[in-house]
Design a protein around this motif. Structure first.
Motif, PDB file in Angstrom:
ATOM      1  N   GLN A   1       5.501   8.429   7.066  1.00 50.40           N
ATOM      2  CA  GLN A   1       6.603   9.244   7.263  1.00 50.40           C
ATOM      3  C   GLN A   1       6.514  10.169   8.473  1.00 50.40           C
ATOM      4  N   THR A   2       5.306  10.776   8.684  1.00 47.00           N
ATOM      5  CA  THR A   2       4.594  11.429   9.720  1.00 47.00           C
ATOM      6  C   THR A   2       4.726  10.570  11.019  1.00 47.00           C
TER       7      THR A   2
ATOM      8  N   ASP B   1       0.544   4.188  -2.835  1.00 48.37           N
ATOM      9  CA  ASP B   1      -0.291   5.318  -2.271  1.00 48.37           C
ATOM     10  C   ASP B   1       0.783   6.539  -1.642  1.00 48.37           C
ATOM     11  N   LYS B   2       0.930   7.586  -2.419  1.00 47.29           N
ATOM     12  CA  LYS B   2       1.717   8.640  -2.032  1.00 47.29           C
ATOM     13  C   LYS B   2       1.254   9.217  -0.683  1.00 47.29           C
ATOM     14  N   ASN B   3      -0.053   9.238  -0.454  1.00 44.55           N
ATOM     15  CA  ASN B   3      -0.636   9.889   0.754  1.00 44.55           C
ATOM     16  C   ASN B   3      -0.320   9.115   1.987  1.00 44.55           C
ATOM     17  N   LEU B   4      -0.488   7.719   1.445  1.00 40.10           N
ATOM     18  CA  LEU B   4      -0.211   6.806   2.731  1.00 40.10           C
ATOM     19  C   LEU B   4       1.348   6.961   3.242  1.00 40.10           C
TER      20      LEU B   4
ATOM     21  N   GLN C   1       3.272   9.361   3.039  1.00 36.75           N
ATOM     22  CA  GLN C   1       3.625  10.570   3.774  1.00 36.75           C
ATOM     23  C   GLN C   1       2.849  10.556   5.312  1.00 36.75           C
ATOM     24  N   LYS C   2       1.532   9.899   5.337  1.00 32.73           N
ATOM     25  CA  LYS C   2       1.294   9.663   6.607  1.00 32.73           C
ATOM     26  C   LYS C   2       2.343   8.589   7.446  1.00 32.73           C
TER      27      LYS C   2
ATOM     28  N   LYS D   1       0.873  -1.081  -0.148  1.00 30.17           N
ATOM     29  CA  LYS D   1      -0.207   0.053  -0.014  1.00 30.17           C
ATOM     30  C   LYS D   1       0.826   1.291   0.147  1.00 30.17           C
TER      31      LYS D   1
END
Length: 74
Positions: free
Chosen positions: A27-28, A19-22, A24-25, A15
Protein backbone atom coordinates in the motif's frame (compact mmCIF):
# COMPACT_ATOMS: atom_id res chain seq x y z
CA UNK A 1 8.21 -14.56 -19.84
CA UNK A 2 4.51 -13.59 -19.69
CA UNK A 3 3.77 -16.88 -17.94
CA UNK A 4 6.44 -16.09 -15.38
CA UNK A 5 4.88 -12.71 -14.67
CA UNK A 6 1.42 -14.24 -14.26
CA UNK A 7 2.85 -16.77 -11.81
CA UNK A 8 4.64 -14.02 -9.89
CA UNK A 9 1.41 -11.98 -9.71
CA UNK A 10 -0.39 -14.96 -8.18
CA UNK A 11 2.46 -15.47 -5.72
CA UNK A 12 2.40 -11.81 -4.70
CA UNK A 13 -1.39 -11.84 -4.25
CA UNK A 14 -1.18 -14.94 -2.05
CA UNK A 15 1.58 -13.41 0.05
CA UNK A 16 -0.33 -10.15 0.41
CA UNK A 17 -3.43 -12.03 1.57
CA UNK A 18 -1.49 -13.75 4.33
CA UNK A 19 1.00 -11.10 5.45
CA UNK A 20 -0.35 -7.81 6.81
CA UNK A 21 3.11 -6.25 6.96
CA UNK A 22 3.68 -7.05 3.31
CA UNK A 23 0.25 -5.63 2.47
CA UNK A 24 1.18 -2.42 4.26
CA UNK A 25 4.41 -2.26 2.24
CA UNK A 26 2.39 -2.79 -0.95
CA UNK A 27 0.00 0.00 0.00
CA UNK A 28 2.91 2.34 0.72
CA UNK A 29 5.08 1.50 -2.30
CA UNK A 30 3.38 -0.94 -4.68
CA UNK A 31 5.85 -0.51 -7.55
CA UNK A 32 8.82 -1.09 -5.24
CA UNK A 33 7.30 -4.26 -3.83
CA UNK A 34 6.46 -5.58 -7.31
CA UNK A 35 9.99 -4.90 -8.58
CA UNK A 36 11.38 -6.71 -5.55
CA UNK A 37 9.20 -9.80 -5.98
CA UNK A 38 9.05 -10.08 -9.77
CA UNK A 39 12.82 -10.33 -10.02
CA UNK A 40 12.67 -9.34 -13.69
CA UNK A 41 13.75 -5.91 -14.91
CA UNK A 42 10.54 -4.50 -16.38
CA UNK A 43 9.83 -1.09 -17.85
CA UNK A 44 7.93 1.23 -15.50
CA UNK A 45 4.78 0.94 -17.63
CA UNK A 46 4.72 -2.85 -17.21
CA UNK A 47 5.39 -2.57 -13.48
CA UNK A 48 2.39 -0.26 -13.22
CA UNK A 49 0.26 -2.78 -15.14
CA UNK A 50 1.31 -5.53 -12.73
CA UNK A 51 0.44 -3.28 -9.77
CA UNK A 52 -3.01 -2.59 -11.24
CA UNK A 53 -3.57 -6.31 -11.87
CA UNK A 54 -2.70 -7.11 -8.26
CA UNK A 55 -4.99 -4.36 -6.98
CA UNK A 56 -7.83 -5.67 -9.16
CA UNK A 57 -7.38 -9.23 -7.87
CA UNK A 58 -7.38 -8.05 -4.26
CA UNK A 59 -10.43 -5.84 -4.83
CA UNK A 60 -12.32 -8.66 -6.54
CA UNK A 61 -11.53 -10.99 -3.65
CA UNK A 62 -12.68 -8.43 -1.07
CA UNK A 63 -15.89 -7.80 -3.00
CA UNK A 64 -16.53 -11.55 -3.25
CA UNK A 65 -16.02 -11.93 0.50
CA UNK A 66 -18.40 -9.08 1.24
CA UNK A 67 -21.07 -10.43 -1.07
CA UNK A 68 -20.62 -13.92 0.32
CA UNK A 69 -21.16 -12.52 3.80
CA UNK A 70 -24.31 -10.74 2.71
CA UNK A 71 -25.76 -13.94 1.31
CA UNK A 72 -24.66 -16.18 4.15
CA UNK A 73 -21.62 -17.71 2.44
CA UNK A 74 -18.11 -17.61 3.80
Amino acid sequence: MLGNIKEKIEEIVEKLRSDKNLMQKFQTNPAGLVKEYIGIDLPEEQVNQVVETIKAKLTAENLGNMLGGLFGRK
